[in-house]
Design a protein around this motif. Structure first.
Motif, short mmCIF file in Angstrom:
data_model
loop_
_atom_site.label_atom_id
_atom_site.label_comp_id
_atom_site.label_asym_id
_atom_site.label_seq_id
_atom_site.Cartn_x
_atom_site.Cartn_y
_atom_site.Cartn_z
N ALA A 382 0.82 -1.22 0.00
CA ALA A 382 0.00 0.00 0.00
C ALA A 382 0.85 1.26 0.00
O ALA A 382 0.48 2.28 -0.60
N SER A 383 2.01 1.21 0.67
CA SER A 383 2.88 2.38 0.76
C SER A 383 3.94 2.42 -0.33
O SER A 383 4.78 3.32 -0.35
N ARG A 384 3.91 1.43 -1.22
CA ARG A 384 4.92 1.31 -2.29
C ARG A 384 6.33 1.32 -1.71
O ARG A 384 7.24 2.00 -2.21
N ALA A 385 6.51 0.57 -0.63
CA ALA A 385 7.79 0.55 0.07
C ALA A 385 8.90 0.05 -0.86
O ALA A 385 8.73 -0.95 -1.56
N PRO A 386 10.05 0.72 -0.86
CA PRO A 386 11.16 0.27 -1.71
C PRO A 386 11.88 -0.91 -1.07
O PRO A 386 12.07 -0.95 0.15
N LEU A 387 12.27 -1.85 -1.89
CA LEU A 387 13.02 -3.00 -1.40
C LEU A 387 14.50 -2.67 -1.41
O LEU A 387 15.05 -2.27 -2.44
N PRO A 388 15.20 -2.79 -0.28
CA PRO A 388 16.61 -2.40 -0.23
C PRO A 388 17.51 -3.36 -1.03
O PRO A 388 17.03 -4.32 -1.64
N GLU A 389 18.77 -3.09 -0.94
CA GLU A 389 19.77 -3.89 -1.65
C GLU A 389 19.73 -5.35 -1.20
O GLU A 389 19.55 -5.65 -0.01
N GLU A 390 19.92 -6.24 -2.14
CA GLU A 390 19.99 -7.67 -1.85
C GLU A 390 21.26 -8.00 -1.06
O GLU A 390 22.30 -7.36 -1.22
N THR A 391 21.16 -9.02 -0.21
CA THR A 391 22.31 -9.54 0.51
C THR A 391 22.65 -10.92 -0.04
O THR A 391 21.77 -11.77 -0.20
N THR A 392 23.92 -11.15 -0.32
CA THR A 392 24.39 -12.47 -0.71
C THR A 392 25.32 -13.00 0.37
O THR A 392 25.92 -12.23 1.11
N GLY A 393 25.43 -14.31 0.45
CA GLY A 393 26.30 -14.90 1.46
C GLY A 393 25.70 -14.78 2.85
O GLY A 393 24.50 -14.54 3.03
N ASP A 394 26.55 -14.93 3.85
CA ASP A 394 26.12 -14.92 5.25
C ASP A 394 26.18 -13.51 5.80
O ASP A 394 27.26 -12.92 5.90
N PRO A 395 25.03 -12.91 6.20
CA PRO A 395 25.08 -11.55 6.75
C PRO A 395 25.91 -11.43 8.02
O PRO A 395 26.29 -10.31 8.40
N ALA A 396 26.19 -12.54 8.69
CA ALA A 396 27.00 -12.48 9.91
C ALA A 396 28.41 -11.96 9.66
O ALA A 396 29.10 -11.55 10.59
N ARG A 397 28.82 -11.96 8.40
CA ARG A 397 30.19 -11.54 8.09
C ARG A 397 30.35 -10.02 8.10
O ARG A 397 31.47 -9.51 8.15
N PHE A 398 29.24 -9.28 8.08
CA PHE A 398 29.33 -7.82 8.03
C PHE A 398 29.75 -7.25 9.37
O PHE A 398 29.26 -7.67 10.43
#
Length: 467
Positions: A382-398
């Motif tokens: 309903a709010s046309r929310a934008p989808l952020p950048e995709e994550t590849t791999g394990d996010p725990a590495r950030f």
């Protein structure tokens, strides 16, 4: 004088006549009783049963059950809200005859999910099945979208003769191993036969990662039917295992360490017969609506975990780098992100593409889980929310800075954190309504207090055989 021709409001037109005919048919097939099933706020399956001869009466007037069960904990202790939790009052359980199934693994029994209706014939405000049906109907009316959904079922198989409630795996083969399939083969064949006899479409059945663990993936249905099917599949798994001298647990963490049992949700939105998750101009073929739906779910994941991962044992499972999806991130076929965009194989994407929600387990009431995920997605749409950048791999590495820049956050690490996120989320609380939202909070707080002072092993043991 009241007769079956003059039912109390709450049933559907024609149900009395159908139930009368079904009663005779079931009796002719040797069915003596009907299980009337629903799932409470704590995620525990509750039932009443009636003799087959009383099915028409149940369709006409319902079967009585106290509303106090809306504030039962998994250990059967009772908490309360301003509305729920007292010994007063009554509800009526009305069987959905369209979903009635003869239980192949429980000779002499049939099964049907119920809608819970007040004695005045109004929908009970804490009935999760009614809530899900309402949200699906509103999605069609306001947004022109329908949904197809499925719930993955994971469970651990233990020896039936294990002492003192302990879990001793009944099979010893490795994850996805041929050895484990052979060890469980006789029981598995009976399970597949029982599910087929009950009209359950099984897509896959295989050994999973944890000790004694298996998974069934079933075909997608409309969300209410998908939640019904989830409950029926678990009833069937449990019954077949018992006939083989085995015991099963669907608990999020059967033991404190290692990988637990998930209940991942798969969901696709459709408009005018077209899957919005395929054939679009967005990333991986998503339409703009599918991207915004995904963004809506992503934004509300911390609060959603109060419904999708509702047990203290859930947080023994929700650990990084175990494919549980504990970060607010999405990716195509990425099993470490909380949301996995499933495109399907080329050639079938128009019907196979869907969104998988991973921080879900089978302590969740499937009706509430699906209702809240859909409500979150619709808010994004309903709010046309934008989808952020995709994550590849394990996010725990950030590292912290990189994660913050990407909007990647760790999901709540405790049930208490989930409850606080849910309290602050007006969209989800509004979707559930005040009666049910307050029940969710009260039951989660009760579960937190019930395990205060317990270590991880004790928490796992406390919930091991509740689900």
């Amino acid at each position: 004088m009241t007769t079956l021709a003059d039912p109390v409001p709450g049933g559907r037109p024609g149900d009395v006549e159908r139930a009368t005919a079904l009663s005779g048919e079931l009796s002719g097939r040797g069915v003596h009783g009907v299980v009337l099933a629903y799932v409470d706020t704590a995620g525990v399956g509750r039932v009443k049963t009636v003799p087959t001869a009383k099915l028409a009466s149940a369709a006409a007037w319902g079967v009585g059950m106290s509303p106090v069960f809306d504030t039962f904990l998994a250990n059967d202790a009772i908490v309360s809200t301003d509305v729920l939790g007292s010994p007063d009052g009554d509800l009526r359980l009305y069987p959905d005859l369209d979903r009635l199934a003869v239980l192949a693994a429980q000779p002499g029994w049939a099964w049907a999910p119920v809608d819970r209706i007040t004695q005045e014939g109004e929908p009970h405000p804490a009935c999760g099945r009614t809530l899900l049906r309402r949200i699906v109907a509103e999605a069609a009316e306001r947004h022109g979208v329908t949904f197809r959904a499925a719930v993955e079922i994971e469970w651990a198989v233990g020896r039936g003769d294990a002492p003192d409630g302990a879990f001793v795996p009944a099979v010893s083969g490795p994850a996805y191993g041929a050895t484990r399939q052979v060890e469980f083969g006789d029981c598995a064949a009976d399970l597949l036969a029982a599910l087929a006899a009950q009209g359950v479409e099984v897509d896959q059945f295989h050994p999973e990662y944890a000790a004694g663990q298996f998974e069934i993936s079933v075909g997608a249905l409309d969300p209410v039917a998908a939640a019904d099917r989830s409950v029926l599949v678990r009833q069937t798994v449990r019954a077949v295992a018992r006939r083989h001298g085995l015991r099963v647990s669907f608990a999020p963490a059967v033991v404190a360490q290692g990988v637990g049992n998930g209940g991942h949700l798969h969901l696709s939105a459709w408009r005018d017969g077209t899957n919005l998750h395929a054939g679009g101009t967005g990333r991986y073929g998503m339409t703009a609506d599918a991207e915004s739906f995904t963004a809506g779910v992503l934004a509300r994941l911390p609060a959603l975990t109060a419904v999708t991962a509702p047990s203290p044992a859930s947080h023994l499972r929700l650990k990084p780098s175990q494919w549980a999806g504990v970060f607010t991130a999405w990716g195509r076929e990425t099993r470490e992100t909380a949301l996995r965009v499933v495109t399907g194989t080329a050639g079938v994407r128009e019907r196979a593409a869907n969104l998988e929600v991973k921080p879900v387990d089978l302590a969740a009431n499937p009706y509430l889980a699906l209702a809240c995920v859909i409500a979150a997605g619709l808010d994004g749409m309903a709010s046309r929310a934008p989808l952020p950048e995709e994550t590849t791999g394990d996010p725990a590495r950030f590292g912290p800075a990189d994660a913050a820049a990407r909007g990647v956050r760790r999901l709540p690490a405790s049930l208490a954190e989930s409850v606080e996120a849910f309290r602050a989320d007006q969209v989800l609380r509004t979707a559930l309504g005040p009666v049910l939202a307050d029940a969710v909070i009260a039951v989660r707080q009760g579960e937190i207090e019930a395990v205060a002072g317990l270590d991880d092993d004790q928490v796992a043991a406390a919930y091991r055989w509740k689900y």
